[in-house]
Design an enzyme around this catalytic site. Structure first.
Site, PDB file in Angstrom:
ATOM      1  N   GLU A  88       6.249   0.865   6.327  1.00  0.00           N
ATOM      2  CA  GLU A  88       5.083  -0.011   6.350  1.00  0.00           C
ATOM      3  C   GLU A  88       5.256  -1.104   5.310  1.00  0.00           C
ATOM      4  O   GLU A  88       6.214  -1.103   4.527  1.00  0.00           O
ATOM      5  CB  GLU A  88       3.802   0.775   6.089  1.00  0.00           C
ATOM      6  CG  GLU A  88       3.725   1.481   4.758  1.00  0.00           C
ATOM      7  CD  GLU A  88       2.484   2.360   4.673  1.00  0.00           C
ATOM      8  OE1 GLU A  88       1.484   1.902   4.065  1.00  0.00           O
ATOM      9  OE2 GLU A  88       2.505   3.487   5.197  1.00  0.00           O
TER      10      GLU A  88
ATOM     11  N   HIS B 143       2.969   6.390  -2.393  1.00  0.00           N
ATOM     12  CA  HIS B 143       2.319   5.126  -2.730  1.00  0.00           C
ATOM     13  C   HIS B 143       0.806   5.278  -2.783  1.00  0.00           C
ATOM     14  O   HIS B 143       0.243   6.214  -2.220  1.00  0.00           O
ATOM     15  CB  HIS B 143       2.702   4.033  -1.725  1.00  0.00           C
ATOM     16  CG  HIS B 143       2.445   4.417  -0.295  1.00  0.00           C
ATOM     17  ND1 HIS B 143       3.368   5.072   0.488  1.00  0.00           N
ATOM     18  CD2 HIS B 143       1.379   4.215   0.501  1.00  0.00           C
ATOM     19  CE1 HIS B 143       2.883   5.261   1.700  1.00  0.00           C
ATOM     20  NE2 HIS B 143       1.666   4.752   1.740  1.00  0.00           N
TER      21      HIS B 143
ATOM     22  N   ARG C 206      -1.414  13.425   2.645  1.00  0.00           N
ATOM     23  CA  ARG C 206      -2.116  13.060   1.408  1.00  0.00           C
ATOM     24  C   ARG C 206      -1.799  14.106   0.345  1.00  0.00           C
ATOM     25  O   ARG C 206      -2.074  15.294   0.522  1.00  0.00           O
ATOM     26  CB  ARG C 206      -3.620  12.977   1.693  1.00  0.00           C
ATOM     27  CG  ARG C 206      -4.452  12.421   0.555  1.00  0.00           C
ATOM     28  CD  ARG C 206      -5.912  12.229   0.968  1.00  0.00           C
ATOM     29  NE  ARG C 206      -6.027  11.208   2.000  1.00  0.00           N
ATOM     30  CZ  ARG C 206      -6.368  11.457   3.266  1.00  0.00           C
ATOM     31  NH1 ARG C 206      -6.632  12.675   3.659  1.00  0.00           N
ATOM     32  NH2 ARG C 206      -6.447  10.471   4.146  1.00  0.00           N
TER      33      ARG C 206
END
Length: 207
Positions: free
Chosen positions: A13, A71, A91
């Site tokens: 991404e 990130h 997560r």
């Protein structure tokens, strides 16, 4: 949220910063290498937040995030995110909020490494046409006004149009900044002469 988004082989991404308060930061990669045990322990006790490398950002900063890079987006950052097609996010830590964590899956695929900013970061001029990503998983361009022939040649079929400044018109409907349109062809889009937008598409040979 500190998260690692992946598909089976990882999810690529990128982030284009469009607004940033003074001191706003992104956490990408770690200050020092971590093994799985150290990453798991840091996620459990919350210290992972302090082990990340925090990059101060300003409008026009562009960060490519390779697959399996841990990130986080800090406070006061406005950005546009474009990614490889994937609906999976692992997560690791969520600042005490009640959302589901994916600790074991996330640790298993995340790289406890430094982020190669010199390789993956660039600055984007605010009113310019610029190639931002050139595959192999997706393409992304910033376009000022109407796309030039060389940029248009990169988008022969379906694509996403994301206005940054000014509206674009798709099928008689105005799409304003903050919106996004999926179109079958650039011929379906009317660009404002003074507008700025992003064009994006996935690559046909992407896994």
């Amino acid at each position: 949220t500190i998260a690692k988004g992946i598909g089976r082989q990882g999810k690529e991404e990128c982030w284009l910063i469009i607004a940033a308060e003074p001191g706003a930061r992104l956490g990408i990669g770690f200050d020092a290498d971590l093994d799985e045990a150290a990453m798991r322990a840091a996620a459990l006790d919350g210290s992972i937040e302090h082990l990340l490398t925090w990059h101060t950002v300003a409008p026009g900063d562009f960060f490519y995030i390779p697959a399996n890079t841990v990130h986080a987006i800090g406070a006061g950052v406005g950005l546009i995110e474009v990614q490889q097609n994937s609906d999976i996010t692992y997560r690791l830590y969520d600042y005490g909020r009640p959302r589901e964590l994916h600790l074991e899956d996330g640790v298993a695929v995340s790289k406890g490494e430094r982020y190669a900013r010199d390789r993956w970061h660039k600055s984007v001029a605010p009113r310019s046409s610029q190639q931002l990503v050139d595959g192999p998983l997706f393409l992304l361009d910033q376009v000022a006004g109407t796309p030039s022939p060389d940029i248009a040649a990169r988008y022969p079929a379906a694509l996403l149009v994301i206005p940054r400044e000014g509206e674009v018109e798709v099928g008689g409907e105005a799409i304003a900044p903050g919106g996004c349109a999926l179109v079958t062809s650039l011929a379906d889009v009317r660009f404002a002469d003074n507008g700025i937008c992003l064009l994006a598409r996935g690559c046909a040979d992407a896994a």
